[in-house]
Design a protein around this motif. Structure first.
Motif, mmCIF file in Angstrom:
data_model
loop_
_atom_site.group_PDB
_atom_site.id
_atom_site.type_symbol
_atom_site.label_atom_id
_atom_site.label_comp_id
_atom_site.label_asym_id
_atom_site.label_seq_id
_atom_site.Cartn_x
_atom_site.Cartn_y
_atom_site.Cartn_z
ATOM 1 N N LEU A 55 16.163 6.405 5.822
ATOM 2 C CA LEU A 55 14.705 6.348 5.697
ATOM 3 C C LEU A 55 14.231 7.002 4.401
ATOM 4 O O LEU A 55 13.271 6.537 3.782
ATOM 5 C CB LEU A 55 14.035 6.972 6.913
ATOM 6 C CG LEU A 55 14.208 6.175 8.210
ATOM 7 C CD1 LEU A 55 13.643 6.941 9.402
ATOM 8 C CD2 LEU A 55 13.557 4.801 8.096
ATOM 9 N N VAL A 56 14.918 8.043 3.964
ATOM 10 C CA VAL A 56 14.586 8.663 2.675
ATOM 11 C C VAL A 56 14.871 7.669 1.546
ATOM 12 O O VAL A 56 14.068 7.522 0.616
ATOM 13 C CB VAL A 56 15.360 9.985 2.478
ATOM 14 C CG1 VAL A 56 15.274 10.464 1.041
ATOM 15 C CG2 VAL A 56 14.837 11.052 3.427
ATOM 16 N N ALA B 129 -0.575 7.140 4.670
ATOM 17 C CA ALA B 129 -0.667 6.585 6.028
ATOM 18 C C ALA B 129 0.118 5.277 6.122
ATOM 19 O O ALA B 129 0.813 5.026 7.115
ATOM 20 C CB ALA B 129 -2.122 6.364 6.415
ATOM 21 N N ALA B 130 0.026 4.453 5.093
ATOM 22 C CA ALA B 130 0.774 3.195 5.077
ATOM 23 C C ALA B 130 2.275 3.458 5.026
ATOM 24 O O ALA B 130 3.063 2.761 5.666
ATOM 25 C CB ALA B 130 0.342 2.338 3.887
ATOM 26 N N LEU B 131 2.662 4.484 4.261
ATOM 27 C CA LEU B 131 4.079 4.851 4.182
ATOM 28 C C LEU B 131 4.598 5.288 5.548
ATOM 29 O O LEU B 131 5.664 4.849 5.984
ATOM 30 C CB LEU B 131 4.291 5.968 3.156
ATOM 31 C CG LEU B 131 5.720 6.494 3.024
ATOM 32 C CD1 LEU B 131 6.650 5.388 2.563
ATOM 33 C CD2 LEU B 131 5.767 7.673 2.080
ATOM 34 N N GLU B 132 3.850 6.136 6.234
ATOM 35 C CA GLU B 132 4.271 6.599 7.562
ATOM 36 C C GLU B 132 4.390 5.438 8.533
ATOM 37 O O GLU B 132 5.355 5.348 9.294
ATOM 38 C CB GLU B 132 3.281 7.645 8.085
ATOM 39 C CG GLU B 132 3.377 8.976 7.377
ATOM 40 C CD GLU B 132 2.348 9.981 7.874
ATOM 41 O OE1 GLU B 132 1.672 9.722 8.893
ATOM 42 O OE2 GLU B 132 2.224 11.034 7.230
ATOM 43 N N ARG C 120 0.834 -1.205 0.000
ATOM 44 C CA ARG C 120 0.000 0.000 0.000
ATOM 45 C C ARG C 120 0.868 1.255 0.000
ATOM 46 O O ARG C 120 0.574 2.232 -0.686
ATOM 47 C CB ARG C 120 -0.938 -0.003 1.214
ATOM 48 C CG ARG C 120 -2.087 -0.969 1.058
ATOM 49 C CD ARG C 120 -3.095 -0.972 2.197
ATOM 50 N NE ARG C 120 -3.148 0.230 3.008
ATOM 51 C CZ ARG C 120 -3.236 0.227 4.336
ATOM 52 N NH1 ARG C 120 -3.259 -0.925 4.999
ATOM 53 N NH2 ARG C 120 -3.290 1.347 4.994
ATOM 54 N N ALA C 121 1.964 1.221 0.768
ATOM 55 C CA ALA C 121 2.870 2.368 0.822
ATOM 56 C C ALA C 121 3.508 2.594 -0.542
ATOM 57 O O ALA C 121 3.619 3.740 -1.006
ATOM 58 C CB ALA C 121 3.938 2.141 1.886
ATOM 59 N N ALA C 122 3.937 1.526 -1.192
ATOM 60 C CA ALA C 122 4.543 1.640 -2.521
ATOM 61 C C ALA C 122 3.528 2.150 -3.539
ATOM 62 O O ALA C 122 3.901 2.807 -4.512
ATOM 63 C CB ALA C 122 5.097 0.288 -2.965
ATOM 64 N N GLY C 123 2.263 1.876 -3.287
ATOM 65 C CA GLY C 123 1.202 2.340 -4.180
ATOM 66 C C GLY C 123 0.789 3.775 -3.943
ATOM 67 O O GLY C 123 -0.091 4.295 -4.638
ATOM 68 N N GLY C 124 1.376 4.429 -2.954
ATOM 69 C CA GLY C 124 1.095 5.845 -2.735
ATOM 70 C C GLY C 124 0.244 6.157 -1.524
ATOM 71 O O GLY C 124 -0.111 7.318 -1.301
ATOM 72 N N ALA D 20 7.815 4.146 10.239
ATOM 73 C CA ALA D 20 7.854 4.120 11.703
ATOM 74 C C ALA D 20 8.220 2.724 12.210
ATOM 75 O O ALA D 20 8.883 2.578 13.241
ATOM 76 C CB ALA D 20 6.517 4.557 12.278
ATOM 77 N N GLY D 21 7.819 1.700 11.462
ATOM 78 C CA GLY D 21 8.103 0.326 11.862
ATOM 79 C C GLY D 21 9.566 -0.064 11.760
ATOM 80 O O GLY D 21 10.002 -1.013 12.408
ATOM 81 N N VAL D 22 10.336 0.650 10.936
ATOM 82 C CA VAL D 22 11.754 0.311 10.778
ATOM 83 C C VAL D 22 12.680 1.399 11.333
ATOM 84 O O VAL D 22 13.892 1.240 11.319
ATOM 85 C CB VAL D 22 12.115 0.027 9.300
ATOM 86 C CG1 VAL D 22 11.408 -1.221 8.812
ATOM 87 C CG2 VAL D 22 11.828 1.215 8.420
ATOM 88 N N GLN D 23 12.101 2.471 11.815
ATOM 89 C CA GLN D 23 12.899 3.600 12.283
ATOM 90 C C GLN D 23 13.842 3.203 13.413
ATOM 91 O O GLN D 23 15.018 3.564 13.407
ATOM 92 C CB GLN D 23 11.967 4.723 12.739
ATOM 93 C CG GLN D 23 12.670 5.988 13.117
ATOM 94 C CD GLN D 23 11.684 7.106 13.422
ATOM 95 O OE1 GLN D 23 10.477 6.902 13.424
ATOM 96 N NE2 GLN D 23 12.209 8.282 13.672
ATOM 97 N N GLU D 24 13.369 2.441 14.372
ATOM 98 C CA GLU D 24 14.206 2.037 15.508
ATOM 99 C C GLU D 24 15.338 1.117 15.046
ATOM 100 O O GLU D 24 16.487 1.268 15.469
ATOM 101 C CB GLU D 24 13.350 1.333 16.565
ATOM 102 C CG GLU D 24 14.108 1.048 17.841
ATOM 103 C CD GLU D 24 13.197 0.465 18.917
ATOM 104 O OE1 GLU D 24 13.755 -0.175 19.819
ATOM 105 O OE2 GLU D 24 11.977 0.638 18.855
#
Length: 163
Positions: free
Chosen positions: A55-56, A20-23, A13-17, A27-31
């Motif tokens: 992250l970018v 909210a899914a991107l955020e 979903r994030a790859a599809g644009g 956030a799930g891999v930030q740590e």
């Protein structure tokens, strides 16, 4: 298994644009990214900078994630590659050398060290530290007494061979 499906769906979903899914994905891999950066770079400042860059990269390359490995593994690989390059760049700008540290020690830049005492009475602190060390030393000697007694009993009557 259920979370893996949710994570894969979230990444798709994030790859599809889906913003909210991107955020949520980032956030799930930030740590994971920050902890790895801190471990490899050693300072919070550098780890924060590198984490943002990583992250970018993850965000901009999300569409290239093929799902052949776990998403975290894919992110980890991007992070490691970025951090290797970051370290090369970091040390190329200011290489570490014994001369650098030697000069720093010789110059005695005490004015560069911030005052972290917070108004503490320095002679009182020194006295307290001496007492603390004396207490610690006494405790060590007290703990060693049974061993010393054992050793003395074991060595009692032992004689060195004559040559």
């Amino acid at each position: 298994m259920h979370t893996k499906i949710n994570k894969e769906t979230l990444v798709q979903r994030a790859a599809g644009g889906d913003r909210a899914a991107l955020e949520e994905t980032l956030a799930g891999v930030q740590e994971l990214v920050f902890n790895l950066s801190l471990r490899m770079l050693g300072t919070f400042h550098d780890a924060e900078d590198a984490s943002q860059d990583i992250l970018v990269k993850v965000m901009t390359r999300l569409s290239s994630f093929r799902g052949e490995s776990a998403f975290d593994t894919w992110v980890f690989r991007i992070a490691v590659n970025h951090l290797r390059d970051y370290k090369k760049h970091l040390f190329a700008q200011s290489p570490l050398s014994f001369e650098f540290y030697g000069e720093d020690i010789r110059s005695g830049r005490a004015s560069d060290v911030p005052d972290l005492t917070g108004g503490v009475d320095t002679p009182l602190l020194a006295r307290e530290l001496k007492l603390s060390f004396a207490d610690a030393a006494a405790e060590v000697f007290r703990a060693m007494k049974p061993f010393n007694d054992f050793l003395n009993r074991a060595l009692d009557g032992f004689q060195m061979p004559q040559r």
